[in-house]
Design a protein around this motif. Structure first.
Motif, short mmCIF file in Angstrom:
data_model
loop_
_atom_site.label_atom_id
_atom_site.label_comp_id
_atom_site.label_asym_id
_atom_site.label_seq_id
_atom_site.Cartn_x
_atom_site.Cartn_y
_atom_site.Cartn_z
N ASP A 51 0.82 -1.21 0.00
CA ASP A 51 0.00 0.00 0.00
C ASP A 51 0.86 1.26 0.00
N LEU A 52 1.93 1.24 0.79
CA LEU A 52 2.84 2.40 0.83
C LEU A 52 3.53 2.59 -0.51
N ALA A 53 4.00 1.50 -1.10
CA ALA A 53 4.68 1.59 -2.40
C ALA A 53 3.71 2.09 -3.48
N ALA A 54 2.48 1.60 -3.44
CA ALA A 54 1.49 1.98 -4.45
C ALA A 54 1.02 3.42 -4.29
N SER A 55 1.26 4.02 -3.14
CA SER A 55 0.80 5.39 -2.90
C SER A 55 1.50 6.41 -3.79
N GLY A 56 2.67 6.07 -4.32
CA GLY A 56 3.41 7.01 -5.16
C GLY A 56 4.17 8.06 -4.38
N ARG A 57 4.19 7.96 -3.06
CA ARG A 57 4.84 8.98 -2.23
C ARG A 57 6.28 8.65 -1.87
N TYR A 58 6.74 7.42 -2.15
CA TYR A 58 8.03 6.99 -1.61
C TYR A 58 8.99 6.48 -2.68
N LYS A 59 10.26 6.82 -2.50
CA LYS A 59 11.32 6.29 -3.36
C LYS A 59 11.51 4.80 -3.10
N ALA A 60 11.36 4.41 -1.85
CA ALA A 60 11.53 3.01 -1.46
C ALA A 60 10.80 2.78 -0.15
N VAL A 61 10.50 1.52 0.11
CA VAL A 61 9.86 1.10 1.35
C VAL A 61 10.75 0.04 1.98
N ALA A 62 11.10 0.22 3.23
CA ALA A 62 11.84 -0.79 3.98
C ALA A 62 10.89 -1.42 4.99
N ALA A 63 11.03 -2.73 5.18
CA ALA A 63 10.15 -3.46 6.09
C ALA A 63 10.99 -4.31 7.03
N ALA A 64 10.73 -4.19 8.33
CA ALA A 64 11.55 -4.88 9.32
C ALA A 64 10.71 -5.74 10.25
N GLY A 94 6.51 -1.46 -8.74
CA GLY A 94 7.65 -0.79 -9.37
C GLY A 94 8.44 0.07 -8.40
N VAL A 95 8.14 -0.02 -7.13
CA VAL A 95 8.86 0.73 -6.09
C VAL A 95 9.69 -0.27 -5.29
N PRO A 96 10.96 0.01 -5.06
CA PRO A 96 11.77 -0.93 -4.29
C PRO A 96 11.19 -1.16 -2.89
N VAL A 97 11.04 -2.42 -2.53
CA VAL A 97 10.60 -2.81 -1.20
C VAL A 97 11.71 -3.68 -0.63
N LEU A 98 12.33 -3.19 0.42
CA LEU A 98 13.52 -3.82 0.99
C LEU A 98 13.18 -4.54 2.28
N SER A 99 13.74 -5.73 2.44
CA SER A 99 13.45 -6.54 3.61
C SER A 99 14.57 -6.47 4.64
N VAL A 100 14.18 -6.14 5.85
CA VAL A 100 15.07 -6.25 7.01
C VAL A 100 14.38 -7.24 7.96
N SER A 101 13.94 -8.33 7.38
CA SER A 101 13.21 -9.34 8.13
C SER A 101 14.11 -10.54 8.34
N LEU A 102 14.44 -10.81 9.58
CA LEU A 102 15.38 -11.86 9.91
C LEU A 102 14.70 -12.99 10.67
N THR A 103 15.19 -14.20 10.43
CA THR A 103 14.65 -15.40 11.07
C THR A 103 15.80 -16.23 11.63
N PRO A 104 16.23 -15.94 12.85
CA PRO A 104 17.32 -16.74 13.42
C PRO A 104 16.83 -18.12 13.83
N HIS A 105 17.69 -19.10 13.70
CA HIS A 105 17.34 -20.46 14.10
C HIS A 105 17.63 -20.73 15.57
N HIS A 106 18.48 -19.92 16.16
CA HIS A 106 18.91 -20.20 17.53
C HIS A 106 18.77 -18.99 18.45
N TYR A 107 17.61 -18.37 18.42
CA TYR A 107 17.38 -17.22 19.30
C TYR A 107 16.79 -17.69 20.62
N GLN A 108 17.36 -17.19 21.70
CA GLN A 108 16.81 -17.44 23.03
C GLN A 108 16.53 -16.08 23.66
#
Length: 144
Positions: A51-64, A94-108
């Motif tokens: 939705d943010l990318a489609a709004s036309g307001r942003y050069k890029a969208v980062a998601a964490a 057509g707007v860059p959407v960048l992922s800062v989404s991490l999935t550790p296997h050994h998080y405590q």
């Protein structure tokens, strides 16, 4: 209209860790150029990012987000759905959407692990901002 702003959407689960990605992002791109949005968890990221990318307001969208292995198989499905959805959001809009989404296997849930991932998310936020700037330059060059 030339976009000069960036969107940063972040999951509220493990906010003490995930919010560090925004901190790192804003070490590279000034906070005054970044609009921040919160969602409940990782699974909601792709919809809002689209939705943010489609709004036309942003050069890029980062998601964490931080998707942890809670001892059940579910985290792998969630992580895959999130990354696939973020990629699709970028390709569809057509707007860059960048992922800062991490999935550790050994998080405590210890202070030691939390501190490691807080630092890691700062670095990943910086890398996402650098990627956003680089892809903007590359796309501008292609359009010229």
């Amino acid at each position: 209209m030339t976009q000069t702003r960036y969107a940063f959407v972040k999951a509220n689960w493990h906010a003490d860790i995930v919010d560090r990605a925004l901190e790192g992002f804003c070490q590279v791109i000034p906070a005054s150029e970044v609009d921040v949005f919160d969602v409940p968890g990782a699974f909601e990221l792709p919809l809002v990012a689209r939705d943010l990318a489609a709004s036309g307001r942003y050069k890029a969208v980062a998601a964490a987000a931080f998707v942890v292995d809670g001892g059940i198989y579910r985290h792998e499905f969630v992580a895959q759905a999130v990354v696939d959805g973020l990629m699709r959001a970028g390709l569809d809009t057509g707007v860059p959407v960048l992922s800062v989404s991490l999935t550790p296997h050994h998080y405590q849930e210890t202070e030691h692990h939390a501190e490691i991932y807080r630092a890691h998310f700062i670095k990943k936020g910086q890398e996402a901002a650098q990627a956003a700037l680089m892809i903007a330059r590359t796309r501008a060059a292609l359009a010229a």
